[in-house]
Design a protein around this motif. Structure first.
Motif, PDB file in Angstrom:
ATOM      1  N   ASP A 191     -17.610   8.220 -31.496  1.00 58.12           N
ATOM      2  CA  ASP A 191     -18.795   7.672 -31.218  1.00 58.12           C
ATOM      3  C   ASP A 191     -19.504   8.282 -29.787  1.00 58.12           C
ATOM      4  O   ASP A 191     -20.845   8.257 -29.962  1.00 58.12           O
ATOM      5  CB  ASP A 191     -18.778   6.290 -30.855  1.00 58.12           C
ATOM      6  N   TYR A 192     -18.685   8.879 -29.004  1.00 57.40           N
ATOM      7  CA  TYR A 192     -19.304   9.356 -27.680  1.00 57.40           C
ATOM      8  C   TYR A 192     -18.622  10.792 -27.726  1.00 57.40           C
ATOM      9  O   TYR A 192     -18.018  11.105 -26.719  1.00 57.40           O
ATOM     10  CB  TYR A 192     -19.042   8.448 -26.620  1.00 57.40           C
ATOM     11  N   PRO A 193     -19.193  11.891 -28.358  1.00 54.73           N
ATOM     12  CA  PRO A 193     -18.716  13.100 -28.199  1.00 54.73           C
ATOM     13  C   PRO A 193     -18.898  13.768 -27.007  1.00 54.73           C
ATOM     14  O   PRO A 193     -18.382  15.055 -26.567  1.00 54.73           O
ATOM     15  CB  PRO A 193     -19.474  13.804 -29.351  1.00 54.73           C
ATOM     16  N   GLU A 194     -19.977  13.194 -25.872  1.00 54.94           N
ATOM     17  CA  GLU A 194     -20.365  13.620 -24.929  1.00 54.94           C
ATOM     18  C   GLU A 194     -19.053  13.707 -23.958  1.00 54.94           C
ATOM     19  O   GLU A 194     -18.977  14.466 -22.962  1.00 54.94           O
ATOM     20  CB  GLU A 194     -21.124  12.920 -23.959  1.00 54.94           C
ATOM     21  N   LEU A 195     -17.981  12.755 -24.283  1.00 48.22           N
ATOM     22  CA  LEU A 195     -17.128  12.619 -23.552  1.00 48.22           C
ATOM     23  C   LEU A 195     -15.836  14.001 -23.478  1.00 48.22           C
ATOM     24  O   LEU A 195     -15.198  14.138 -22.697  1.00 48.22           O
ATOM     25  CB  LEU A 195     -15.953  11.547 -23.895  1.00 48.22           C
ATOM     26  N   ARG A 196     -15.972  14.636 -24.652  1.00 47.45           N
ATOM     27  CA  ARG A 196     -15.147  15.743 -24.820  1.00 47.45           C
ATOM     28  C   ARG A 196     -13.881  15.124 -24.788  1.00 47.45           C
ATOM     29  O   ARG A 196     -12.966  15.799 -24.188  1.00 47.45           O
ATOM     30  CB  ARG A 196     -15.323  16.653 -23.923  1.00 47.45           C
ATOM     31  N   GLY A 197     -13.572  13.919 -25.403  1.00 44.36           N
ATOM     32  CA  GLY A 197     -12.234  13.174 -25.267  1.00 44.36           C
ATOM     33  C   GLY A 197     -11.029  13.478 -26.265  1.00 44.36           C
ATOM     34  O   GLY A 197     -11.164  13.901 -27.276  1.00 44.36           O
ATOM     35  N   GLU A 198      -9.835  13.030 -25.643  1.00 46.45           N
ATOM     36  CA  GLU A 198      -8.893  12.951 -26.243  1.00 46.45           C
ATOM     37  C   GLU A 198      -8.009  11.912 -26.248  1.00 46.45           C
ATOM     38  O   GLU A 198      -7.788  11.550 -25.107  1.00 46.45           O
ATOM     39  CB  GLU A 198      -8.106  14.259 -25.945  1.00 46.45           C
ATOM     40  N   VAL A 199      -7.448  11.163 -27.308  1.00 48.82           N
ATOM     41  CA  VAL A 199      -6.633  10.027 -27.039  1.00 48.82           C
ATOM     42  C   VAL A 199      -5.408  10.764 -26.672  1.00 48.82           C
ATOM     43  O   VAL A 199      -4.705  11.571 -27.559  1.00 48.82           O
ATOM     44  CB  VAL A 199      -6.700   9.276 -28.247  1.00 48.82           C
ATOM     45  N   ARG A 200      -4.606   9.932 -25.779  1.00 51.99           N
ATOM     46  CA  ARG A 200      -3.148  10.374 -25.290  1.00 51.99           C
ATOM     47  C   ARG A 200      -2.487   9.217 -25.301  1.00 51.99           C
ATOM     48  O   ARG A 200      -2.817   8.045 -25.082  1.00 51.99           O
ATOM     49  CB  ARG A 200      -3.290  11.249 -23.889  1.00 51.99           C
ATOM     50  N   GLY A 201      -1.126   9.675 -25.180  1.00 53.55           N
ATOM     51  CA  GLY A 201      -0.099   8.526 -24.992  1.00 53.55           C
ATOM     52  C   GLY A 201       0.461   7.818 -26.234  1.00 53.55           C
ATOM     53  O   GLY A 201       0.443   8.318 -27.360  1.00 53.55           O
ATOM     54  N   ARG A 202       1.272   6.714 -25.940  1.00 58.05           N
ATOM     55  CA  ARG A 202       2.122   6.091 -26.905  1.00 58.05           C
ATOM     56  C   ARG A 202       1.934   4.688 -26.563  1.00 58.05           C
ATOM     57  O   ARG A 202       2.106   4.330 -25.294  1.00 58.05           O
ATOM     58  CB  ARG A 202       3.349   6.655 -26.953  1.00 58.05           C
ATOM     59  N   GLY A 203       2.082   3.802 -27.531  1.00 66.18           N
ATOM     60  CA  GLY A 203       2.461   2.296 -27.172  1.00 66.18           C
ATOM     61  C   GLY A 203       1.000   1.631 -26.365  1.00 66.18           C
ATOM     62  O   GLY A 203       0.105   2.055 -26.532  1.00 66.18           O
ATOM     63  N   LEU A 204       1.524   0.834 -25.603  1.00 68.83           N
ATOM     64  CA  LEU A 204       0.419   0.184 -24.581  1.00 68.83           C
ATOM     65  C   LEU A 204       0.405   1.043 -23.358  1.00 68.83           C
ATOM     66  O   LEU A 204       0.392   0.591 -22.287  1.00 68.83           O
ATOM     67  CB  LEU A 204       0.664  -1.175 -24.198  1.00 68.83           C
ATOM     68  N   MET A 205       0.403   2.316 -23.324  1.00 70.44           N
ATOM     69  CA  MET A 205       0.426   3.125 -22.344  1.00 70.44           C
ATOM     70  C   MET A 205      -0.514   4.469 -23.009  1.00 70.44           C
ATOM     71  O   MET A 205       0.082   5.651 -23.565  1.00 70.44           O
ATOM     72  CB  MET A 205       1.837   3.808 -21.961  1.00 70.44           C
ATOM     73  N   GLN A 206      -1.870   4.278 -23.261  1.00 69.11           N
ATOM     74  CA  GLN A 206      -2.668   4.972 -23.796  1.00 69.11           C
ATOM     75  C   GLN A 206      -3.865   5.420 -22.805  1.00 69.11           C
ATOM     76  O   GLN A 206      -4.059   4.570 -21.943  1.00 69.11           O
ATOM     77  CB  GLN A 206      -2.938   4.759 -25.257  1.00 69.11           C
ATOM     78  N   GLY A 207      -4.805   6.172 -23.332  1.00 64.32           N
ATOM     79  CA  GLY A 207      -5.806   6.659 -22.672  1.00 64.32           C
ATOM     80  C   GLY A 207      -6.394   7.596 -23.292  1.00 64.32           C
ATOM     81  O   GLY A 207      -6.337   8.306 -24.360  1.00 64.32           O
ATOM     82  N   ILE A 208      -7.652   7.712 -22.579  1.00 68.15           N
ATOM     83  CA  ILE A 208      -8.850   8.900 -23.038  1.00 68.15           C
ATOM     84  C   ILE A 208      -8.839  10.068 -21.833  1.00 68.15           C
ATOM     85  O   ILE A 208      -9.093   9.685 -20.627  1.00 68.15           O
ATOM     86  CB  ILE A 208     -10.274   8.479 -23.097  1.00 68.15           C
ATOM     87  N   ALA A 209      -8.470  11.364 -22.284  1.00 62.88           N
ATOM     88  CA  ALA A 209      -8.508  12.448 -21.360  1.00 62.88           C
ATOM     89  C   ALA A 209     -10.032  12.703 -21.465  1.00 62.88           C
ATOM     90  O   ALA A 209     -10.616  13.202 -22.700  1.00 62.88           O
ATOM     91  CB  ALA A 209      -7.678  13.383 -21.858  1.00 62.88           C
ATOM     92  N   CYS A 210     -10.764  12.930 -20.391  1.00 61.36           N
ATOM     93  CA  CYS A 210     -12.065  13.495 -20.464  1.00 61.36           C
ATOM     94  C   CYS A 210     -12.250  14.773 -20.010  1.00 61.36           C
ATOM     95  O   CYS A 210     -11.755  15.330 -19.397  1.00 61.36           O
ATOM     96  CB  CYS A 210     -13.126  12.567 -19.582  1.00 61.36           C
ATOM     97  N   GLY A 211     -13.156  15.399 -20.948  1.00 57.68           N
ATOM     98  CA  GLY A 211     -13.207  16.822 -20.805  1.00 57.68           C
ATOM     99  C   GLY A 211     -14.653  17.289 -19.729  1.00 57.68           C
ATOM    100  O   GLY A 211     -14.775  18.466 -19.582  1.00 57.68           O
ATOM    101  N   VAL A 212     -14.931  16.354 -19.068  1.00 60.56           N
ATOM    102  CA  VAL A 212     -16.029  16.440 -18.009  1.00 60.56           C
ATOM    103  C   VAL A 212     -15.497  15.988 -16.674  1.00 60.56           C
ATOM    104  O   VAL A 212     -14.952  14.945 -16.548  1.00 60.56           O
ATOM    105  CB  VAL A 212     -17.279  15.579 -18.404  1.00 60.56           C
TER     106      VAL A 212
END
Length: 421
Positions: free
Chosen positions: A337-358
């Motif tokens: 929904d927010y391509p401006e993030l240039r985001g990537e979902v990382r991690g596993r389980g309840l240890m996840q997050g979004i890597a931001c390209g900005v």
């Protein structure tokens, strides 16, 4: 905040990210002295798997203290230790057909890593150890030498030696490239590398940016070690004890490490405690060869034994995995929904997050979320990852509330970026 700024060392860090004074906590919530409520997606950097002041664990701890149970005992035998050892074997090791001796190396994660490095060197008679790009293993000299973060390493003040740095999974683009690199350097006599004692790795690199190794890569790394006589140390200080969905983070890969490091999460209540699990044939310590005043935190034994009740059947594990899928779906939707993030979902389980390209965006998102009542931290070599570490016991309702605040924070920060542009 006057007393902190006046008296506490400049080394303080988390209080700078969360500039308030907390006074109360329960389960997945925190309150500050102004009465503001916060949803905790940080959980003591992952130390509070079962939430703040978990009622069941607290009851067992109070009962022990009121009964004048032993608090400090060095490594002497106590009933609290006896109970924990028996339950850990019955609930964790035996069902998984795992055979390890249990060592209590000291109260922290860096203590278990230091003991693992020492026993690997003692067993093999070799000195160097392989660590991986973006690794974090602790802040004392041995574990710091295995850590990749340059800012942390600078604090040592002396050369950090006896580490061979290898590329983590996909650091060079794909799994095969890093595996081929490792094989070439270890097997080619022209590489100049002496055979190391061990290799140490996190299956999910928490501080390094939520890089999750593939199960294939983990199996191949283990295979390389077996072929060359290199011991495998899994640092499960942050990724273990259920954080990635199974009790040990490496279980889905089907590997059998020679040494396992646990801390941070194992006491269940945020009390200092760590374990080093050693295959019996490598448990060649002489009595007292690795020693320490706080190897026997009996209060932590009590809460750790109680916390293992959650793992007596598969119910809790399944609940974690369901919540993890919920988080993954929501984060995936956010980056779509927010391509401006240039985001990537990382991690596993309840240890996840979004890597931001900005640059700087992840930090601003976490600041915005804090103002809105959700506690999040960043990770990664450039603080580029918004990192989620909620208590494993968090309800789905509150989990969704926290994720909604995260999305609102993303919207705010992206709007500010567009406004500035």
């Amino acid at each position: 905040m006057y007393n902190y700024e006046r008296f506490e060392s400049e080394v303080r860090s988390y209080c700078r990210s969360f500039p308030t004074v907390f006074c109360k906590a329960k389960d997945h919530l925190l309150w500050d002295i102004e009465g503001k409520e916060y949803i905790d997606f940080f959980a003591g950097a992952g130390a509070l798997n079962y939430g703040h002041n978990n009622s069941f664990l607290k009851e067992k701890l109070i009962e022990y203290i009121v009964g004048d149970g032993i608090t400090h005992s060095l490594d002497m035998a106590t009933m609290a230790k006896e109970t924990f050892l028996g339950k850990f074997y019955e609930v964790i090791l035996a069902p998984r057909r795992m055979n390890y001796k249990i060592m209590f190396p000291g109260p922290t994660g860096t203590n278990t890593v230091e003991s693992a490095l020492k026993i690997a060197r003692k067993v093999t008679g070799r000195t160097s150890v392989i660590s991986f790009t973006n690794a974090f293993h602790g802040m004392s000299l041995g574990s710091l030498s295995m850590t990749a973060n340059p800012g942390k390493r600078r604090g040592a003040g002396v050369p950090l030696e006896y580490c061979i740095r290898m590329p983590y999974d996909r650091f060079l683009g794909d799994s095969e490239s890093s595996l081929a690199f490792m094989r070439k350097f270890l097997q080619d006599k022209g590489s100049g590398i002496d055979l190391p004692a061990a290799m140490i790795l996190e299956t999910v690199q928490g501080e390094g940016g939520l890089n999750a190794a593939s199960f294939y890569w983990l199996r191949e790394v283990e295979k390389i070690g077996r072929e060359l006589g290199i011991l495998l140390i899994i640092d499960d200080v942050q990724a273990g004890c259920g954080r990635t969905g199974t009790f040990f983070s490496f279980e889905p890969a089907g590997i059998q490490p020679d040494i396992i490091c646990l801390s941070k999460l194992i006491s269940g209540y945020g009390l200092p405690m760590s374990l080093t699990l050693i295959k019996p044939e490598y448990d060649i310590w002489s009595p007292g060869e690795h020693n320490g005043t706080f190897r026997g935190n009996n209060a932590a034994f009590v809460t750790a034994a109680a916390a293992l009740t959650y793992w007596e059947d598969r119910t809790f594990q399944e609940q974690i995995q369901q919540k993890a899928e919920r988080v993954h779906r929501k984060l995936t939707q956010m980056i779509a929904d927010y391509p401006e993030l240039r985001g990537e979902v990382r991690g596993r389980g309840l240890m996840q997050g979004i890597a931001c390209g900005v640059d700087g965006l992840a930090e601003n998102i976490c600041k915005s979320a804090f103002r809105r009542g959700v506690i999040l931290e960043t990770s990664g070599p450039r603080d580029e990852v918004v990192k989620l570490l909620p208590p494993l016991t968090i309800t789905e309702e509150v989990l969704d509330q926290g994720l909604q605040v995260l999305e609102e924070s993303i919207q705010e920060c992206l709007n500010n970026e567009l406004h500035v542009a």
